[in-house]
Design an enzyme around this catalytic site. Sequence first.
Site, PDB file in Angstrom:
ATOM      1  N   ASN A  25       4.500   8.591   2.690  1.00 15.56           N
ATOM      2  CA  ASN A  25       4.507   8.125   1.310  1.00 15.56           C
ATOM      3  C   ASN A  25       3.657   9.037   0.431  1.00 15.56           C
ATOM      4  O   ASN A  25       4.055   9.383  -0.685  1.00 15.56           O
ATOM      5  CB  ASN A  25       3.990   6.685   1.257  1.00 15.56           C
ATOM      6  CG  ASN A  25       4.926   5.720   1.951  1.00 15.56           C
ATOM      7  OD1 ASN A  25       5.951   5.335   1.423  1.00 15.56           O
ATOM      8  ND2 ASN A  25       4.572   5.334   3.173  1.00 15.56           N
ATOM      9  N   LYS A  76      13.966  11.448   5.075  1.00 18.33           N
ATOM     10  CA  LYS A  76      12.969  10.736   5.866  1.00 18.33           C
ATOM     11  C   LYS A  76      12.818   9.297   5.374  1.00 18.33           C
ATOM     12  O   LYS A  76      13.151   8.974   4.234  1.00 18.33           O
ATOM     13  CB  LYS A  76      11.613  11.445   5.782  1.00 18.33           C
ATOM     14  CG  LYS A  76      11.606  12.850   6.364  1.00 18.33           C
ATOM     15  CD  LYS A  76      10.228  13.469   6.230  1.00 18.33           C
ATOM     16  CE  LYS A  76      10.196  14.877   6.823  1.00 18.33           C
ATOM     17  NZ  LYS A  76       8.850  15.503   6.675  1.00 18.33           N
ATOM     18  N   LYS A 122       0.826  -1.207   0.000  1.00 20.93           N
ATOM     19  CA  LYS A 122       0.000   0.000   0.000  1.00 20.93           C
ATOM     20  C   LYS A 122       0.858   1.254   0.000  1.00 20.93           C
ATOM     21  O   LYS A 122       0.406   2.325  -0.439  1.00 20.93           O
ATOM     22  CB  LYS A 122      -0.972  -0.009   1.183  1.00 20.93           C
ATOM     23  CG  LYS A 122      -0.342  -0.247   2.557  1.00 20.93           C
ATOM     24  CD  LYS A 122       0.132   1.008   3.238  1.00 20.93           C
ATOM     25  CE  LYS A 122       0.752   0.684   4.578  1.00 20.93           C
ATOM     26  NZ  LYS A 122       1.331   1.860   5.245  1.00 20.93           N
TER      27      LYS A 122
END
Length: 335
Positions: A256, A278, A191
Amino acid sequence: MKVAILGTGSWATGLARVLNDNGVDLLMYGVDDREIEDINVRHCNYKYFKNIKIEENIRATKDLAEAIDGADFILVTIPSQFIRTVLEDIKKILKKKVTIINAAKGFDMNTNSRISDTIRSVFTEDEINPVVSLIGPSHAEEVVVRMLTSVCAVSQDQKTAESVQSLFSNEYLRVYTGNDEVGAELGAAYKNVIAVASGVLKGLGYGDNARAALITRGLKEMVSYGLLKGAKEETFFGLTGLGDLIVTCSSVHSRNFQAGKEIGEADGASDFMVGNTKTVEGVRTCKVIHDDIANYPGFEAPITQAIYEVLYCGDKPSEKIKELMNRELKPERLY
């Protein structure tokens, strides 16, 4: 009952507060002096939560032996690239059998294995109980302020899953159990790739219609890939599949999604790939899945392929969108 928490980041802090609310003795382990000082002295974790005070009995240490001493559970929340090294250090000093709870999402950076398999490759059955993964639609920014959340404790052993379910469940965190470790972990990882794509759409200026289509077709890719790897179809329509996909593709809290948005706004990933500091699991996961799919001739994952070419081949997101929209027309299928 004691829990050693590996990590002092946002997810570690959120879950520490859950455990503390449940009356569990805990100690966090970290390597960042400022984060540890914030937790122990200022009773906050300013880097991640600027306006949140945490309880004084939530403590952290740089001493790994101190953290795991007497622990019944070890909760893994550190980035996936550091997990194997830390677990190997733990193996050298472990004095009692423990349950390791994986709350990290992604793949082992060294072997591309699922994290549960990495844990089992380090420890013997005499050293640890069956592994449990604690995963589902859960942003730390909401858990830390006790907003309603549901996740899943997934294990090949039902009793061990139930022990973790009881450990974390309370009035704002509801934990279900599951036994499809392959499906749950692949869903939780995959995902992130679709969330990067969702952010790209946002950055390019597309709206809700495009995102709804992306999430739906992204779910199709997840299901197809999961079945290829031996997962159960129904797992992808639960919390660790569809639930996690929706929240990660839609929330401003998602790293994301934010990474994809930055890439979309620039219509390219080159600056992001050079300057990002990050942990964005979808970037690494995209390459792992792309490379693995190459072992299955004829298997198609067009969204993952497009994001791979944006991240690693320098292609423009705007051009990849056009290619996806102009693919050969076909009936809609779930898998």
